[in-house]
Design a protein around this motif. Structure first.
Motif, PDB file in Angstrom:
ATOM      1  N   SER A 104       0.842  -1.197   0.000  1.00  0.00           N
ATOM      2  CA  SER A 104       0.000   0.000   0.000  1.00  0.00           C
ATOM      3  C   SER A 104       0.875   1.245   0.000  1.00  0.00           C
ATOM      4  O   SER A 104       2.066   1.187   0.318  1.00  0.00           O
ATOM      5  CB  SER A 104      -0.925   0.006   1.224  1.00  0.00           C
ATOM      6  OG  SER A 104      -0.149  -0.004   2.417  1.00  0.00           O
ATOM      7  N   TYR A 105       0.250   2.349  -0.342  1.00  0.00           N
ATOM      8  CA  TYR A 105       0.980   3.615  -0.410  1.00  0.00           C
ATOM      9  C   TYR A 105       0.934   4.339   0.928  1.00  0.00           C
ATOM     10  O   TYR A 105      -0.085   4.340   1.623  1.00  0.00           O
ATOM     11  CB  TYR A 105       0.384   4.513  -1.492  1.00  0.00           C
ATOM     12  CG  TYR A 105       1.002   5.892  -1.519  1.00  0.00           C
ATOM     13  CD1 TYR A 105       2.232   6.098  -2.117  1.00  0.00           C
ATOM     14  CD2 TYR A 105       0.364   6.971  -0.899  1.00  0.00           C
ATOM     15  CE1 TYR A 105       2.824   7.352  -2.118  1.00  0.00           C
ATOM     16  CE2 TYR A 105       0.942   8.237  -0.901  1.00  0.00           C
ATOM     17  CZ  TYR A 105       2.176   8.415  -1.507  1.00  0.00           C
ATOM     18  OH  TYR A 105       2.765   9.658  -1.498  1.00  0.00           O
ATOM     19  N   SER A 106       2.086   4.962   1.276  1.00  0.00           N
ATOM     20  CA  SER A 106       2.147   5.784   2.489  1.00  0.00           C
ATOM     21  C   SER A 106       3.241   6.825   2.310  1.00  0.00           C
ATOM     22  O   SER A 106       4.005   6.784   1.340  1.00  0.00           O
ATOM     23  CB  SER A 106       2.451   4.914   3.716  1.00  0.00           C
ATOM     24  OG  SER A 106       3.767   4.384   3.620  1.00  0.00           O
ATOM     25  N   GLY A 107       3.328   7.717   3.263  1.00  0.00           N
ATOM     26  CA  GLY A 107       4.379   8.723   3.207  1.00  0.00           C
ATOM     27  C   GLY A 107       5.756   8.088   3.250  1.00  0.00           C
ATOM     28  O   GLY A 107       6.689   8.531   2.570  1.00  0.00           O
ATOM     29  N   ALA A 108       5.875   7.028   4.049  1.00  0.00           N
ATOM     30  CA  ALA A 108       7.160   6.325   4.137  1.00  0.00           C
ATOM     31  C   ALA A 108       7.507   5.673   2.799  1.00  0.00           C
ATOM     32  O   ALA A 108       8.665   5.668   2.366  1.00  0.00           O
ATOM     33  CB  ALA A 108       7.098   5.268   5.235  1.00  0.00           C
ATOM     34  N   THR A 109       6.481   5.137   2.144  1.00  0.00           N
ATOM     35  CA  THR A 109       6.689   4.532   0.825  1.00  0.00           C
ATOM     36  C   THR A 109       7.206   5.568  -0.159  1.00  0.00           C
ATOM     37  O   THR A 109       8.118   5.301  -0.954  1.00  0.00           O
ATOM     38  CB  THR A 109       5.368   3.941   0.298  1.00  0.00           C
ATOM     39  OG1 THR A 109       4.894   2.956   1.211  1.00  0.00           O
ATOM     40  CG2 THR A 109       5.565   3.320  -1.075  1.00  0.00           C
ATOM     41  N   ILE A 214      14.202   1.474 -18.010  1.00  0.00           N
ATOM     42  CA  ILE A 214      14.045   2.893 -17.669  1.00  0.00           C
ATOM     43  C   ILE A 214      12.566   3.255 -17.566  1.00  0.00           C
ATOM     44  O   ILE A 214      12.144   3.992 -16.660  1.00  0.00           O
ATOM     45  CB  ILE A 214      14.771   3.772 -18.706  1.00  0.00           C
ATOM     46  CG1 ILE A 214      16.285   3.558 -18.595  1.00  0.00           C
ATOM     47  CG2 ILE A 214      14.421   5.247 -18.512  1.00  0.00           C
ATOM     48  CD1 ILE A 214      17.097   4.243 -19.672  1.00  0.00           C
ATOM     49  N   ASN A 215      11.761   2.706 -18.463  1.00  0.00           N
ATOM     50  CA  ASN A 215      10.329   2.990 -18.424  1.00  0.00           C
ATOM     51  C   ASN A 215       9.703   2.450 -17.138  1.00  0.00           C
ATOM     52  O   ASN A 215       8.835   3.098 -16.524  1.00  0.00           O
ATOM     53  CB  ASN A 215       9.638   2.376 -19.636  1.00  0.00           C
ATOM     54  CG  ASN A 215       8.259   2.961 -19.878  1.00  0.00           C
ATOM     55  OD1 ASN A 215       8.120   4.088 -20.342  1.00  0.00           O
ATOM     56  ND2 ASN A 215       7.215   2.201 -19.543  1.00  0.00           N
ATOM     57  N   ALA A 216      10.133   1.265 -16.714  1.00  0.00           N
ATOM     58  CA  ALA A 216       9.605   0.676 -15.474  1.00  0.00           C
ATOM     59  C   ALA A 216       9.945   1.548 -14.269  1.00  0.00           C
ATOM     60  O   ALA A 216       9.109   1.755 -13.373  1.00  0.00           O
ATOM     61  CB  ALA A 216      10.173  -0.728 -15.290  1.00  0.00           C
ATOM     62  N   LEU A 217      11.162   2.066 -14.242  1.00  0.00           N
ATOM     63  CA  LEU A 217      11.559   2.942 -13.139  1.00  0.00           C
ATOM     64  C   LEU A 217      10.746   4.236 -13.159  1.00  0.00           C
ATOM     65  O   LEU A 217      10.352   4.759 -12.101  1.00  0.00           O
ATOM     66  CB  LEU A 217      13.054   3.250 -13.239  1.00  0.00           C
ATOM     67  CG  LEU A 217      13.996   2.042 -13.093  1.00  0.00           C
ATOM     68  CD1 LEU A 217      15.438   2.454 -13.360  1.00  0.00           C
ATOM     69  CD2 LEU A 217      13.873   1.424 -11.706  1.00  0.00           C
ATOM     70  N   GLY A 223       4.013   6.757 -10.380  1.00  0.00           N
ATOM     71  CA  GLY A 223       2.980   6.272  -9.467  1.00  0.00           C
ATOM     72  C   GLY A 223       3.081   6.924  -8.103  1.00  0.00           C
ATOM     73  O   GLY A 223       2.061   7.276  -7.489  1.00  0.00           O
ATOM     74  N   LEU A 224       4.299   7.093  -7.619  1.00  0.00           N
ATOM     75  CA  LEU A 224       4.494   7.754  -6.328  1.00  0.00           C
ATOM     76  C   LEU A 224       4.011   9.202  -6.386  1.00  0.00           C
ATOM     77  O   LEU A 224       3.320   9.680  -5.468  1.00  0.00           O
ATOM     78  CB  LEU A 224       5.975   7.709  -5.940  1.00  0.00           C
ATOM     79  CG  LEU A 224       6.543   6.334  -5.564  1.00  0.00           C
ATOM     80  CD1 LEU A 224       8.057   6.407  -5.424  1.00  0.00           C
ATOM     81  CD2 LEU A 224       5.912   5.827  -4.259  1.00  0.00           C
ATOM     82  N   ASN A 225       4.362   9.883  -7.458  1.00  0.00           N
ATOM     83  CA  ASN A 225       3.959  11.290  -7.586  1.00  0.00           C
ATOM     84  C   ASN A 225       2.450  11.425  -7.789  1.00  0.00           C
ATOM     85  O   ASN A 225       1.823  12.364  -7.279  1.00  0.00           O
ATOM     86  CB  ASN A 225       4.710  11.948  -8.737  1.00  0.00           C
ATOM     87  CG  ASN A 225       6.196  12.109  -8.436  1.00  0.00           C
ATOM     88  OD1 ASN A 225       6.601  12.109  -7.273  1.00  0.00           O
ATOM     89  ND2 ASN A 225       7.006  12.243  -9.474  1.00  0.00           N
ATOM     90  N   ALA A 226       1.863  10.479  -8.539  1.00  0.00           N
ATOM     91  CA  ALA A 226       0.410  10.510  -8.739  1.00  0.00           C
ATOM     92  C   ALA A 226      -0.317  10.263  -7.423  1.00  0.00           C
ATOM     93  O   ALA A 226      -1.344  10.902  -7.124  1.00  0.00           O
ATOM     94  CB  ALA A 226       0.008   9.460  -9.770  1.00  0.00           C
ATOM     95  N   ALA A 239      -4.185   4.954  -7.517  1.00  0.00           N
ATOM     96  CA  ALA A 239      -3.199   5.469  -8.473  1.00  0.00           C
ATOM     97  C   ALA A 239      -1.882   4.701  -8.368  1.00  0.00           C
ATOM     98  O   ALA A 239      -1.301   4.274  -9.380  1.00  0.00           O
ATOM     99  CB  ALA A 239      -2.969   6.956  -8.223  1.00  0.00           C
ATOM    100  N   PHE A 240      -1.429   4.515  -7.142  1.00  0.00           N
ATOM    101  CA  PHE A 240      -0.149   3.833  -6.940  1.00  0.00           C
ATOM    102  C   PHE A 240      -0.223   2.372  -7.381  1.00  0.00           C
ATOM    103  O   PHE A 240       0.704   1.850  -8.011  1.00  0.00           O
ATOM    104  CB  PHE A 240       0.262   3.920  -5.472  1.00  0.00           C
ATOM    105  CG  PHE A 240       1.550   3.202  -5.173  1.00  0.00           C
ATOM    106  CD1 PHE A 240       2.761   3.694  -5.636  1.00  0.00           C
ATOM    107  CD2 PHE A 240       1.552   2.011  -4.445  1.00  0.00           C
ATOM    108  CE1 PHE A 240       3.947   3.026  -5.373  1.00  0.00           C
ATOM    109  CE2 PHE A 240       2.735   1.339  -4.173  1.00  0.00           C
ATOM    110  CZ  PHE A 240       3.942   1.846  -4.641  1.00  0.00           C
TER     111      PHE A 240
END
Length: 331
Positions: A104-109, A214-217, A223-226, A239-240
Motif C-alpha cells: 500500500s501507499y504511504s508517506g514512508a513509501t 528505464i520505463n519501469a523505473l 505512481g508515487l507522484n500521482a 493510483a499507486f
C-alpha cells in the motif's frame, strides 16, 4: 734460382691468403649461428624457394597478429559490457524486490521508494555514459558524444500503459539528443577477429531491454507522484497500485531482455577468445615452418666453428713461416 724461389713463395702466399679469407668467412658465419641459433638474417643466403617461403610466412604472421591486436582491444570492452549488464540486472532486481514488498501507499513509501528510484536512475546514467579510451561504450556510432541525458529529470508518465519500445532510427526520449532520430545511435560496433569472421560486439543505450527498464523505473516514480497528488487515501492507493502492477511486469520483462544481452555478450567473448587461440595456433605453425628453414643446430655449428678455428690457426702459422722464408734457408 732466386727468381724461382720468389715466384714459388708468392704463389704459396696467395693460396694461403685465399684459405684464410675462406676460413675467416666461415668462422664469422658459424660464430653468428652459434650466437643466434639461425643460419642467416640475409634472405640472399637462402634458396629462392626458401626465401619466398620465409617472406610469405612473415606476411601471414603479421596478418594474424593484427587480428589478435584487435581482439586485445575488444576483449576488455566486452568484459566491461558484461559487468555493466550484470549491474543493470542487479538494479532491476533490487527495485522489483522493494516494490513487491510494498502492498500500500504511504508517506514512508514515498520517501523510501522515491529515493531508491532516483539512486537507481543515477546509477543507470553512470553505466550508460561510461567511457573507455575516450569512447562512450553505449553510444553506438556516436561514440564521441554522451548518449543519455539526466534520467532523474525525465517527466512523469501520464498513465501506467503497456510498454512499446522505439525502433531504429528513432531515439528514446531519455537520449541527450532526443527528440528525433539518429541511425548512428543504433550502430553496434564490430570487427573481424579472424579471416572470414565478423563479430558485432557493441551495445547501445537504445536496446529494448534498457528502454523497458528505464520505463519501469519511471512508472514507479510516476505512481508515487500521482499518489502524492491524489485527493484522498483511496485515490492515492488506486493510483499507486496501477503504476506498481505495470512497473513490476515491465521490470520482469526488462530483466529477461537484459539476461539475453548478457548471454550474447558472453557468446561474443567466447567467440573472439576462440579466434585468438586459432590465430595463435596458426602463428605457431608458421613460426615452426620458418624455424625449419632458418634454425641451426648450435651444437653442430659449435663443432664446425672449432674445426674452422683450428684451420685458421694452422693457416696463420703457415703464413708466418712463409713470411720468414729467405735464400739463407735454402743454402
Amino acid at each position: 734460382m732466386i727468381a724461382m724461389l720468389s715466384v714459388s713463395t708468392y704463389a704459396s702466399q696467395l693460396t694461403t691468403l685465399a684459405n684464410i679469407q675462406r676460413n675467416q668467412s666461415d668462422f664469422d658465419r658459424l660464430s653468428r649461428q652459434v650466437a643466434t641459433g639461425v643460419k642467416s638474417d640475409d634472405l640472399s643466403d637462402f634458396s629462392a624457394v626458401d626465401a619466398q617461403r620465409l617472406l610469405n610466412g612473415d606476411k601471414e604472421v603479421q596478418r594474424l597478429e593484427a587480428y589478435n591486436k584487435g581482439i586485445d582491444i575488444v576483449t576488455p570492452r566486452l568484459k566491461l559490457y558484461s559487468q555493466q549488464v550484470e549491474r543493470m540486472d542487479t538494479l532491476a532486481k533490487t527495485v522489483a524486490s522493494a516494490l513487491s514488498g510494498v502492498d500500500s501507499y504511504s508517506g514512508a513509501t514515498q520517501v523510501q521508494l522515491g529515493t531508491l528510484i532516483d539512486n537507481t536512475l543515477r546509477d543507470l546514467n553512470a553505466l550508460l555514459n561510461d567511457r573507455v579510451d575516450g569512447r562512450y561504450l553505449w553510444a553506438g556510432g556516436n561514440y564521441a558524444s554522451q548518449p543519455v541525458g539526466d534520467l532523474t529529470a525525465l517527466p512523469d508518465l501520464a498513465a501506467p500503459a503497456a510498454f512499446t519500445p522505439v525502433a531504429d532510427p528513432a531515439l528514446p526520449d531519455y537520449y541527450a539528443a532526443a527528440p528525433g532520430s539518429d541511425a548512428n545511435a543504433w550502430v553496434e560496433a564490430g570487427f573481424s577477429p579472424e579471416a572470414g569472421k565478423s563479430v558485432e560486439y557493441g551495445q547501445v543505450a537504445s536496446a529494448p531491454a534498457i528502454q523497458e527498464l528505464i520505463n519501469a523505473l519511471r512508472l514507479v516514480k510516476s505512481g508515487l507522484n500521482a499518489a502524492a497528488a491524489a485527493g484522498s487515501t483511496a485515490a492515492a492507493e488506486t493510483a499507486f497500485a496501477g503504476f506498481r502492477t505495470e512497473a513490476l511486469s515491465q521490470l520482469t520483462e526488462a530483466r529477461s531482455g537484459i539476461k539475453q544481452m548478457s548471454s550474447e555478450i558472453a557468446m561474443d567473448l567466447a567467440s573472439i577468445t576462440d579466434s585468438a587461440k586459432a590465430n595463435k595456433a596458426a602463428i605457431n605453425l608458421f613460426v615452426d615452418e620458418q624455424g625449419k628453414i632458418v634454425n641451426v643446430d648450435t651444437a653442430e655449428a659449435g663443432v664446425k666453428l672449432s674445426q674452422v678455428k683450428t684451420q685458421l690457426e694452422a693457416t696463420y702459422k703457415i703464413t708466418a713461416s712463409l713470411s720468414q722464408t729467405s735464400l739463407v734457408n735454402y743454402i
